[in-house]
Write an enzyme that holds these catalytic residues in place. Structure first.
Site, PDB file in Angstrom:
ATOM      1  N   ARG A  99      46.167 -25.111 -16.135  1.00 29.01           N
ATOM      2  CA  ARG A  99      46.134 -24.557 -14.784  1.00 29.01           C
ATOM      3  C   ARG A  99      47.070 -25.323 -13.853  1.00 29.01           C
ATOM      4  O   ARG A  99      47.692 -24.750 -12.985  1.00 29.01           O
ATOM      5  CB  ARG A  99      44.700 -24.619 -14.265  1.00 29.01           C
ATOM      6  CG  ARG A  99      44.527 -24.110 -12.863  1.00 29.01           C
ATOM      7  CD  ARG A  99      43.081 -24.212 -12.424  1.00 29.01           C
ATOM      8  NE  ARG A  99      42.223 -23.368 -13.221  1.00 29.01           N
ATOM      9  CZ  ARG A  99      40.968 -23.664 -13.547  1.00 29.01           C
ATOM     10  NH1 ARG A  99      40.437 -24.810 -13.176  1.00 29.01           N
ATOM     11  NH2 ARG A  99      40.251 -22.834 -14.245  1.00 29.01           N
ATOM     12  N   TYR A 100      47.110 -26.651 -14.015  1.00 28.26           N
ATOM     13  CA  TYR A 100      47.979 -27.484 -13.186  1.00 28.26           C
ATOM     14  C   TYR A 100      49.161 -27.938 -14.043  1.00 28.26           C
ATOM     15  O   TYR A 100      48.988 -28.165 -15.238  1.00 28.26           O
ATOM     16  CB  TYR A 100      47.224 -28.741 -12.733  1.00 28.26           C
ATOM     17  CG  TYR A 100      45.931 -28.495 -12.006  1.00 28.26           C
ATOM     18  CD1 TYR A 100      45.936 -28.069 -10.678  1.00 28.26           C
ATOM     19  CD2 TYR A 100      44.714 -28.728 -12.624  1.00 28.26           C
ATOM     20  CE1 TYR A 100      44.737 -27.884 -10.001  1.00 28.26           C
ATOM     21  CE2 TYR A 100      43.515 -28.542 -11.950  1.00 28.26           C
ATOM     22  CZ  TYR A 100      43.537 -28.124 -10.632  1.00 28.26           C
ATOM     23  OH  TYR A 100      42.361 -27.946  -9.968  1.00 28.26           O
ATOM     24  N   ARG A 103      48.617 -31.457 -16.206  1.00 32.49           N
ATOM     25  CA  ARG A 103      47.481 -31.762 -17.072  1.00 32.49           C
ATOM     26  C   ARG A 103      46.902 -30.512 -17.722  1.00 32.49           C
ATOM     27  O   ARG A 103      46.911 -29.448 -17.106  1.00 32.49           O
ATOM     28  CB  ARG A 103      46.390 -32.532 -16.338  1.00 32.49           C
ATOM     29  CG  ARG A 103      45.883 -31.885 -15.048  1.00 32.49           C
ATOM     30  CD  ARG A 103      45.476 -33.019 -14.082  1.00 32.49           C
ATOM     31  NE  ARG A 103      44.705 -32.565 -12.930  1.00 32.49           N
ATOM     32  CZ  ARG A 103      45.234 -32.093 -11.809  1.00 32.49           C
ATOM     33  NH1 ARG A 103      46.538 -31.927 -11.687  1.00 32.49           N
ATOM     34  NH2 ARG A 103      44.459 -31.762 -10.797  1.00 32.49           N
ATOM     35  N   CYS A 112      27.209 -28.633 -27.631  1.00 35.68           N
ATOM     36  CA  CYS A 112      26.753 -29.775 -26.837  1.00 35.68           C
ATOM     37  C   CYS A 112      25.417 -30.229 -27.425  1.00 35.68           C
ATOM     38  O   CYS A 112      24.726 -29.439 -28.062  1.00 35.68           O
ATOM     39  CB  CYS A 112      26.502 -29.367 -25.385  1.00 35.68           C
ATOM     40  SG  CYS A 112      27.931 -28.653 -24.577  1.00 35.68           S
ATOM     41  N   CYS A 116      22.830 -27.642 -20.376  1.00 35.32           N
ATOM     42  CA  CYS A 116      22.448 -27.740 -18.974  1.00 35.32           C
ATOM     43  C   CYS A 116      22.317 -26.317 -18.441  1.00 35.32           C
ATOM     44  O   CYS A 116      23.222 -25.499 -18.636  1.00 35.32           O
ATOM     45  CB  CYS A 116      23.521 -28.508 -18.216  1.00 35.32           C
ATOM     46  SG  CYS A 116      23.973 -30.052 -19.055  1.00 35.32           S
ATOM     47  N   CYS A 119      25.243 -24.879 -16.312  1.00 38.94           N
ATOM     48  CA  CYS A 119      26.613 -25.088 -16.816  1.00 38.94           C
ATOM     49  C   CYS A 119      27.535 -23.925 -16.463  1.00 38.94           C
ATOM     50  O   CYS A 119      27.186 -22.766 -16.664  1.00 38.94           O
ATOM     51  CB  CYS A 119      26.575 -25.251 -18.326  1.00 38.94           C
ATOM     52  SG  CYS A 119      28.210 -25.370 -19.075  1.00 38.94           S
ATOM     53  N   ARG A 121      30.179 -23.165 -18.020  1.00 46.18           N
ATOM     54  CA  ARG A 121      30.645 -22.518 -19.263  1.00 46.18           C
ATOM     55  C   ARG A 121      29.443 -22.067 -20.095  1.00 46.18           C
ATOM     56  O   ARG A 121      29.512 -21.993 -21.320  1.00 46.18           O
ATOM     57  CB  ARG A 121      31.492 -23.493 -20.098  1.00 46.18           C
ATOM     58  CG  ARG A 121      32.791 -23.854 -19.453  1.00 46.18           C
ATOM     59  CD  ARG A 121      33.855 -24.334 -20.442  1.00 46.18           C
ATOM     60  NE  ARG A 121      35.015 -24.749 -19.683  1.00 46.18           N
ATOM     61  CZ  ARG A 121      35.366 -26.022 -19.474  1.00 46.18           C
ATOM     62  NH1 ARG A 121      34.687 -27.011 -20.035  1.00 46.18           N
ATOM     63  NH2 ARG A 121      36.422 -26.299 -18.745  1.00 46.18           N
ATOM     64  N   ASP A 284      28.929 -24.057  -9.552  1.00 47.37           N
ATOM     65  CA  ASP A 284      29.771 -22.873  -9.778  1.00 47.37           C
ATOM     66  C   ASP A 284      28.930 -21.606  -9.832  1.00 47.37           C
ATOM     67  O   ASP A 284      27.715 -21.661 -10.036  1.00 47.37           O
ATOM     68  CB  ASP A 284      30.561 -23.057 -11.076  1.00 47.37           C
ATOM     69  CG  ASP A 284      31.600 -24.162 -10.944  1.00 47.37           C
ATOM     70  OD1 ASP A 284      32.407 -24.089 -10.012  1.00 47.37           O
ATOM     71  OD2 ASP A 284      31.572 -25.113 -11.762  1.00 47.37           O
ATOM     72  N   ASP A 321      35.409 -25.813  -7.283  1.00 47.38           N
ATOM     73  CA  ASP A 321      36.365 -25.168  -8.174  1.00 47.38           C
ATOM     74  C   ASP A 321      36.426 -23.710  -7.712  1.00 47.38           C
ATOM     75  O   ASP A 321      35.435 -22.984  -7.806  1.00 47.38           O
ATOM     76  CB  ASP A 321      35.899 -25.287  -9.630  1.00 47.38           C
ATOM     77  CG  ASP A 321      37.060 -25.492 -10.569  1.00 47.38           C
ATOM     78  OD1 ASP A 321      38.059 -24.768 -10.413  1.00 47.38           O
ATOM     79  OD2 ASP A 321      36.964 -26.350 -11.452  1.00 47.38           O
ATOM     80  N   LYS A 328      40.686 -26.863  -8.118  1.00 47.44           N
ATOM     81  CA  LYS A 328      39.657 -27.587  -7.362  1.00 47.44           C
ATOM     82  C   LYS A 328      40.204 -28.026  -6.007  1.00 47.44           C
ATOM     83  O   LYS A 328      41.348 -28.435  -5.920  1.00 47.44           O
ATOM     84  CB  LYS A 328      39.221 -28.829  -8.140  1.00 47.44           C
ATOM     85  CG  LYS A 328      38.503 -28.519  -9.434  1.00 47.44           C
ATOM     86  CD  LYS A 328      38.076 -29.809 -10.121  1.00 47.44           C
ATOM     87  CE  LYS A 328      37.514 -29.563 -11.495  1.00 47.44           C
ATOM     88  NZ  LYS A 328      38.498 -29.030 -12.456  1.00 47.44           N
TER      89      LYS A 328
HETATM   90  C1  PLP Z   1      38.922 -29.560 -13.510  1.00 48.04           C
HETATM   91  C2  PLP Z   1      40.145 -29.246 -14.235  1.00 48.04           C
HETATM   92  C3  PLP Z   1      41.140 -30.211 -14.453  1.00 48.04           C
HETATM   93  C4  PLP Z   1      40.979 -31.630 -13.999  1.00 48.04           C
HETATM   94  O1  PLP Z   1      41.074 -31.752 -12.641  1.00 48.04           O
HETATM   95  P1  PLP Z   1      41.109 -33.203 -11.978  1.00 48.04           P
HETATM   96  O2  PLP Z   1      41.095 -32.884 -10.522  1.00 48.04           O
HETATM   97  O3  PLP Z   1      42.384 -33.867 -12.435  1.00 48.04           O
HETATM   98  O4  PLP Z   1      39.917 -33.960 -12.440  1.00 48.04           O
HETATM   99  C5  PLP Z   1      42.279 -29.844 -15.107  1.00 48.04           C
HETATM  100  N1  PLP Z   1      42.463 -28.588 -15.553  1.00 48.04           N
HETATM  101  C6  PLP Z   1      41.554 -27.636 -15.361  1.00 48.04           C
HETATM  102  C7  PLP Z   1      41.807 -26.284 -15.892  1.00 48.04           C
HETATM  103  C8  PLP Z   1      40.349 -27.932 -14.707  1.00 48.04           C
HETATM  104  O5  PLP Z   1      39.420 -26.976 -14.548  1.00 48.04           O
HETATM  105  S1  SF4 Z   2      27.534 -29.040 -18.460  1.00 48.82           S
HETATM  106 FE1  SF4 Z   2      27.887 -27.463 -20.035  1.00 48.82          FE
HETATM  107  S2  SF4 Z   2      29.527 -28.292 -21.310  1.00 48.82           S
HETATM  108 FE2  SF4 Z   2      28.619 -30.028 -20.176  1.00 48.82          FE
HETATM  109  S3  SF4 Z   2      26.979 -30.847 -21.519  1.00 48.82           S
HETATM  110 FE3  SF4 Z   2      26.029 -29.396 -20.103  1.00 48.82          FE
HETATM  111  S4  SF4 Z   2      26.021 -27.470 -21.287  1.00 48.82           S
HETATM  112 FE4  SF4 Z   2      27.536 -28.802 -22.279  1.00 48.82          FE
END
Ligand code: PLP
Ligand code: SF4
Length: 356
Positions: A99-100, A103, A112, A116, A119, A121, A284, A321, A328
């Site tokens: 996305r960025y 990174r 996992c 959670c 979560c 995801r 989220d 996010d 973010k």
């Molecule tokens: C959260 C996230 C990151 C990391 O973001 P930081 O602000 O550097 O911690 C990088 N890529 C994606 C797609 C993310 O969702």
């Molecule tokens: S937040 Fe989601 S990805 Fe992270 S440990 Fe919990 S269930 Fe797993």
């Protein structure tokens, strides 16, 4: 009479079904059918380490609230989404989210130790088919290898520390060979959820090879000071002693930690354990999680009150996010009033700047 030697530890198993939850006294029998429907939609797991943190007599237990499924999850609010932060739209190859520019996320494994309930995801995790095969991992690393602008790989999932130490060591070694990658960051809940996995061997596997300049960071997901059991603290110590810088991520959750005193205690405990609080995430818009959400204004009021009462190294950045994948952004309370030329101090008193 002779004392018997140490009993061999009994490997207790995780709770995974609604019948397990009812038997453990964590769910009412009349909710069993509803919880079966929750378990059809999203994975459920509570490890023995997490179970030990829960007080079944406490209806408001902040650990139970995070991990014990609720029939409230069957409700979907109109603003909620299956993929709230838009991972899918930014995934060039399986297991990578880019996305960025500088990174990428790498998701080698989608399971996992615990699931959670909030979560983001939650509709993707728990599926072993989502994990990368050896060939898919090669493809993911080839994607990064061809992009010199990528300076950091963030390994997430699922929980990457579920991988055996040999596979983690292999990943670290391969990333260390990508000359343009300076930082490798692991995101994990294992120190809390299954601390017995953080063995000296695992901590050693995360260490970069001696001759490389790669920095390996670990970001630990912790939401309440109760989660920092003696075993969890020992796991964090092992990671710190392996020379890995530690940061934390916390999700702001109604009924768990939406209280300045609770967060103060958590952030202090993290710093004591050599973990620098990094992000406090606004929850989220995952489907079935409305019962965990509070308003951004409430989150900002909590952050404002932490400012004066808590050491600066224990202050995380409160972030959102943006739904859909725009990234973010910080949601920090405003201390500077441009129009009036005034700053507000931590006690709420206003001061002219520059002083008149
Ligand atoms: C959260 C996230 C990151 C990391 O973001 P930081 O602000 O550097 O911690 C990088 N890529 C994606 C797609 C993310 O969702
Ligand atoms: S937040 Fe989601 S990805 Fe992270 S440990 Fe919990 S269930 Fe797993």
């Amino acid at each position: 009479m002779q004392m018997s030697s140490e009993p061999s530890p009994i490997r207790r198993r995780s709770l995974r079904t609604s019948a397990d939850l009812v038997a453990a006294g964590l769910a009412a029998p009349e909710h069993k059918a509803g919880l079966d429907r929750v378990a059809e939609r999203t994975a459920v797991a509570i490890t023995p380490a997490i179970l030990d943190l829960i007080d079944p007599a406490d209806a408001a237990d902040p650990v139970a609230r995070q991990f014990v499924p609720s029939v409230a999850e069957l409700e979907t609010a109109p603003e909620e989404r299956a993929d709230p932060i838009g991972d899918e739209a930014y995934s060039p190859v399986k297991g990578v989210v880019h996305r960025y520019p500088d990174r990428v996320l790498l998701k080698p494994i989608m399971v996992c130790p615990v699931y959670c309930r909030f979560c983001f995801r939650r509709e993707a995790v728990g599926d072993a088919d989502g994990s990368l095969s050896a060939a898919e991992m090669d493809e993911a690393l080839a994607y990064v290898s061809g992009r010199p602008e990528v300076r950091e790989i963030i390994v997430t999932g699922g929980d990457p520390l579920m991988l055996p130490p040999s596979r983690l060591a292999d990943l670290v070694t391969r990333v260390a060979r990508l000359r343009h990658v300076e930082v490798l960051r692991f995101h994990t809940r294992i120190p809390v959820a299954e601390p017995e996995r953080i063995t000296p061997v695992l901590a050693g596997a995360l260490k970069p090879p001696a001759e490389s300049e790669l920095a390996v960071w670990v970001s630990v997901h912790v939401n309440h000071s109760k989660e920092l059991s003696p075993a969890a603290r020992q796991g964090l110590r092992r990671l710190a002693e392996a020379g890995l810088p530690l940061v934390s991520q916390t999700v702001l959750l109604k009924g768990v930690n939406d209280d300045a005193a609770v967060l103060e205690e958590l952030f202090r405990a993290l710093v004591r354990n050599r973990v620098r609080p990094y992000y406090l995430h606004h929850p989220d818009l995952a489907r079935g999680t409305a019962h965990f959400r509070l308003s951004i204004a409430e989150g900002q009021a909590i952050m404002r009150s932490l400012r004066g009462r808590l050491t600066g190294i224990a202050q995380p950045t409160y972030v959102l996010d943006i739904p859909g994948g725009a990234g973010k952004v910080p949601l920090m309370p405003e201390f500077w009033d441009e129009e009036r030329g005034e700053v507000t101090d931590w006690r709420g008193r206003r001061h002219k700047y520059p002083p008149g």
